[in-house]
Design an enzyme around this catalytic site. Sequence first.
Site, PDB file in Angstrom:
ATOM      1  N   GLY A   1      -1.935  -8.218  -4.440  1.00 46.55           N
ATOM      2  CA  GLY A   1      -2.074  -8.325  -3.126  1.00 46.55           C
ATOM      3  C   GLY A   1      -1.834  -6.808  -2.573  1.00 46.55           C
TER       4      GLY A   1
ATOM      5  N   LEU B   1       3.314  -2.580  -4.459  1.00 45.08           N
ATOM      6  CA  LEU B   1       2.912  -1.045  -4.880  1.00 45.08           C
ATOM      7  C   LEU B   1       3.380  -0.079  -4.081  1.00 45.08           C
ATOM      8  CD1 LEU B   1      -0.826  -2.257  -5.235  1.00 45.08           C
ATOM      9  CD2 LEU B   1       0.723  -1.687  -7.089  1.00 45.08           C
TER      10      LEU B   1
ATOM     11  N   HIS C   1       4.721 -12.138   1.507  1.00 44.76           N
ATOM     12  CA  HIS C   1       4.637 -10.780   1.262  1.00 44.76           C
ATOM     13  C   HIS C   1       3.944  -9.784   1.934  1.00 44.76           C
ATOM     14  CE1 HIS C   1       6.124  -7.448  -1.563  1.00 44.76           C
ATOM     15  NE2 HIS C   1       5.017  -7.127  -1.276  1.00 44.76           N
ATOM     16  N   GLU C   2       2.678 -10.129   1.575  1.00 41.66           N
ATOM     17  CA  GLU C   2       1.647  -9.063   2.354  1.00 41.66           C
ATOM     18  C   GLU C   2       1.692  -8.997   3.950  1.00 41.66           C
ATOM     19  OE1 GLU C   2       0.386  -7.048   0.500  1.00 41.66           O
ATOM     20  OE2 GLU C   2       0.640  -8.069  -1.172  1.00 41.66           O
TER      21      GLU C   2
ATOM     22  N   HIS D   1       4.208  -7.020   5.447  1.00 41.31           N
ATOM     23  CA  HIS D   1       3.848  -5.704   5.671  1.00 41.31           C
ATOM     24  C   HIS D   1       3.196  -5.237   7.009  1.00 41.31           C
ATOM     25  CE1 HIS D   1       4.522  -3.615   1.749  1.00 41.31           C
ATOM     26  NE2 HIS D   1       3.972  -4.762   1.187  1.00 41.31           N
TER      27      HIS D   1
END
Length: 174
Positions: free
Chosen positions: A47, A97, A138-139, A142
């Site tokens: 992702g 990442l 999680h994404e 962001h």
Amino acid sequence: MAVLDILVYPDPRLKQISKPVEQFDDALRGFVCDLEETMRVGPGGVGLAAPQVGRFERIVIVDVSCKPKIKHHGRLVLINPEISWREGSTVGREGCLSVPDYTGNVARSKFIKVRAQDEFGQALELHMERYEARAVQHEMDHLDGILLLHRLVSRRDLFRRQSQEATSPKPKPL
Ligand code: NI
């Protein structure tokens, strides 16, 4: 298509709150292609969110289909996503990442319903569970400037990656 540079913690831009997407045009779709290519060259990335590459708009992509024996929807482009329902809680290890040197244990809802638009502006509503739901949560964090580092179950739940592990595909960075 292009591979984009990924912002890495503690870059302060990762704390920025992203804005809704309003124009569903070719420029947006081109960016989504670049975001996907960037995710796929990352080590085991499942992702990626637009602000991780410095574009502060509410766009995430998730594809957990590489993980065996789980329920998933394949490649997902989620624009302006919102969680309209959630149930249960589960703790699991996450990577990112933008936080390449660490993994951490984070509690997430086990089941979610997500409303979003795709890259053509079509409305989507999806039920997700477990690993895929974790990746989406999680994404989406962001988009609000939140990293897994801010969501650790406890301070003991942060783990430094071994140097040889940094390029291995396990655990999957989200
Ligand atoms: Ni991440």
